[in-house]
Write an enzyme that holds these catalytic residues in place. Structure first.
Site, PDB file in Angstrom:
ATOM      1  N   HIS A  47     -13.224  -4.645  57.946  1.00  0.00           N
ATOM      2  CA  HIS A  47     -14.316  -5.283  57.205  1.00  0.00           C
ATOM      3  C   HIS A  47     -13.704  -6.301  56.252  1.00  0.00           C
ATOM      4  O   HIS A  47     -12.966  -5.913  55.335  1.00  0.00           O
ATOM      5  CB  HIS A  47     -15.113  -4.247  56.409  1.00  0.00           C
ATOM      6  N   LEU A  48     -14.026  -7.573  56.465  1.00  0.00           N
ATOM      7  CA  LEU A  48     -13.514  -8.622  55.576  1.00  0.00           C
ATOM      8  C   LEU A  48     -14.563  -9.067  54.567  1.00  0.00           C
ATOM      9  O   LEU A  48     -14.239  -9.771  53.612  1.00  0.00           O
ATOM     10  CB  LEU A  48     -13.046  -9.830  56.402  1.00  0.00           C
ATOM     11  N   LYS A  50     -21.434  -4.537  68.282  1.00  0.00           N
ATOM     12  CA  LYS A  50     -21.327  -3.292  67.513  1.00  0.00           C
ATOM     13  C   LYS A  50     -22.652  -2.563  67.433  1.00  0.00           C
ATOM     14  O   LYS A  50     -23.674  -3.143  67.058  1.00  0.00           O
ATOM     15  CB  LYS A  50     -20.849  -3.646  66.091  1.00  0.00           C
ATOM     16  N   ASP A  59     -10.446   0.319  59.802  1.00  0.00           N
ATOM     17  CA  ASP A  59     -11.718   0.437  59.095  1.00  0.00           C
ATOM     18  C   ASP A  59     -11.534   0.149  57.607  1.00  0.00           C
ATOM     19  O   ASP A  59     -12.270   0.683  56.771  1.00  0.00           O
ATOM     20  CB  ASP A  59     -12.372   1.803  59.313  1.00  0.00           C
ATOM     21  N   HIS A  67     -10.501  -3.005  64.039  1.00  0.00           N
ATOM     22  CA  HIS A  67     -11.718  -2.658  63.274  1.00  0.00           C
ATOM     23  C   HIS A  67     -11.438  -2.895  61.797  1.00  0.00           C
ATOM     24  O   HIS A  67     -10.764  -2.107  61.145  1.00  0.00           O
ATOM     25  CB  HIS A  67     -12.088  -1.187  63.507  1.00  0.00           C
ATOM     26  N   HIS A  91     -20.442   3.015  66.223  1.00  0.00           N
ATOM     27  CA  HIS A  91     -20.351   3.900  65.065  1.00  0.00           C
ATOM     28  C   HIS A  91     -21.045   5.178  65.517  1.00  0.00           C
ATOM     29  O   HIS A  91     -22.271   5.238  65.569  1.00  0.00           O
ATOM     30  CB  HIS A  91     -21.030   3.293  63.836  1.00  0.00           C
ATOM     31  N   HIS A 113     -13.428   4.661  64.838  1.00  0.00           N
ATOM     32  CA  HIS A 113     -13.025   5.591  63.769  1.00  0.00           C
ATOM     33  C   HIS A 113     -13.433   7.039  64.063  1.00  0.00           C
ATOM     34  O   HIS A 113     -14.221   7.626  63.340  1.00  0.00           O
ATOM     35  CB  HIS A 113     -13.563   5.153  62.405  1.00  0.00           C
TER      36      HIS A 113
HETATM   37  O1  DOR Z   1     -16.690   4.037  55.299  1.00  0.00           O
HETATM   38  C1  DOR Z   1     -17.221   3.110  55.875  1.00  0.00           C
HETATM   39  N1  DOR Z   1     -17.344   1.889  55.297  1.00  0.00           N
HETATM   40  N2  DOR Z   1     -17.699   3.322  57.099  1.00  0.00           N
HETATM   41  C2  DOR Z   1     -18.419   2.398  57.728  1.00  0.00           C
HETATM   42  O2  DOR Z   1     -18.822   2.654  58.821  1.00  0.00           O
HETATM   43  C3  DOR Z   1     -18.728   1.096  57.085  1.00  0.00           C
HETATM   44  C4  DOR Z   1     -17.763   0.758  56.041  1.00  0.00           C
HETATM   45  C5  DOR Z   1     -18.231  -0.354  55.136  1.00  0.00           C
HETATM   46  O3  DOR Z   1     -18.747  -1.368  55.644  1.00  0.00           O
HETATM   47  O4  DOR Z   1     -18.054  -0.252  53.932  1.00  0.00           O
HETATM   48 ZN    ZN Z   2     -16.148   0.125  59.804  1.00  0.00          ZN
END
Ligand code: DOR
Ligand code: ZN
Length: 352
Positions: free
Chosen positions: A16-17, A107, A255, A14, A144, A182
């Site tokens: 985020h790029l 997702k 995450d 998990h 989520h 998460h």
């Molecule tokens: O803290 C978070 N940031 N939780 C999420 O579910 C998304 C993520 C984000 O994309 O910044």
């Molecule tokens: Zn996330």
């Protein structure tokens, strides 16, 4: 005392790029530690179709090839794509995703749950044909797990999701593979434990190391703000217990979620902790606090691969017990900066 830890190369189930210029920072950071990474689809606009997922993967790979990390790490890095479930996703979209070989999961963001989730699902149980197709093909649903109603307290949103939504999805689709993403509460950990092998959970480093006091006592600390929000210490303790228990239902998912520093240090700060660079030393600190470093490798490198039906990696990484100071920030986007989790603080472990 353990001073060196050699681990099978970890994966991150998990992460985020982001997209565009962000990739020149986030991709080499992730590729320095991880082979398979499950790339979250909450871009603007979100990754909703297989064609969009393939194009996004190409952009990630272009950023990888333009970066100056070693050829060995370039060869190991394998971004796995995720479709963002909307009210319009169809069973045909799922079939196409499976046939592509590029999409590893779908997702579910309840609409409005977090960053860029406005297109999320409003009628979750109305998605039955999609869940049926995913169940048939063995394509995992990543959730989520928070309800978003204004009248539900932010600290209760995960528990309410288990009771009101997830239990119903599981009752209707008992063979659907689901990752509870998460998790942040003892309730979610125990819920996961009570389910069959098709239900697993990822746990972030911040939810193992911190609780809501870290976020709120002595002043609001925006770099600890993520969603789902940090909970009470008893929940942190239960997450530490299950993560270090050796149960294959619980595995890594950082995450790691980059937001430029000024957007977090703001009157309306963004949610997300950036941990991609030092995620493994963070997890090592958490496992060491439980005297459970012997359980770290399965958590970071074995259980997730097994859940996704993938082989375990053949390369390895080494952590040493030597203090490091986390950088105050990294350059990010055009002249902006990115503040990592625990910026400027000391960690007992480092990756060599
Ligand atoms: O803290 C978070 N940031 N939780 C999420 O579910 C998304 C993520 C984000 O994309 O910044
Ligand atoms: Zn996330």
């Amino acid at each position: 005392m353990t001073t060196t830890l050699t681990l099978i190369q970890p994966d991150d189930w998990h992460i985020h790029l982001r997209d565009g210029a962000a990739l020149s920072t986030t991709v080499p950071h992730a590729a320095a530690s991880f082979n398979r990474v499950i790339c979250m689809p909450n871009l603007v606009p979100p990754v909703k179709t297989t064609a969009e997922a393939i194009a996004y993967r190409e952009r990630i790979l272009a950023a990888l090839s333009n970066s100056d990390i070693t050829n060995e790490r370039k060869a190991g890095f394998d971004p796995r794509m995720v479709l963002y479930l909307t009210d319009h996703t169809s069973a045909d979209d799922i079939k196409m995703a499976v046939e592509s070989g590029v999409v590893s999961a779908v997702k579910l963001y309840p609409a409005g749950a977090t960053t860029n989730s406005a297109d999320g699902v409003t009628d979750i149980l109305g998605r039955a044909p999609v869940f049926e197709a995913m169940q048939k093909y063995g394509l995992p649903l990543l959730v989520h797990g928070e309800v978003t109603h204004n009248n539900v307290d932010i600290f209760d949103r995960e528990k309410r999701f288990l009771d009101d939504v997830l239990s119903k999805i599981i009752a209707n689709f008992p063979a659907l593979k689901i990752v509870m993403e998460h998790i942040t509460t003892a309730d979610a950990a125990d819920f996961c434990l009570a389910q069959g092998d098709n239900i697993a959970a990822t746990i972030t480093p911040q939810h193992l190391l911190f609780n809501r006091n870290h976020l709120l006592v002595g002043g609001v600390k925006p770099h600890y703000y993520c969603l789902p929000i940090l909970k009470r210490a008893n929940h942190q303790q239960r997450l530490l217990e299950v993560a270090t228990s050796g149960n294959p239902k619980f595995f890594i998912g950082t995450d790691s979620a980059p937001h430029a520093t000024h957007t977090k240090e703001s009157a309306c700060g963004c949610a997300g902790c950036y941990s991609a660079v030092h995620a493994l030393p963070l997890y090592a600190a958490a496992f060491e606090s439980m005297n459970a470093l012997d359980k770290l490798e399965n958590f970071t490198s074995v259980f997730g691969a097994r859940f996704y039906g993938l082989p375990v990696n053949t390369s390895s990484i080494t952590l040493i017990k030597k203090e490091q100071t986390i950088p105050e920030s990294y350059p990010y986007l055009d002249g902006k900066s990115l503040t990592p989790l625990l910026a400027g603080q000391t960690l007992a472990w480092q990756q060599v």
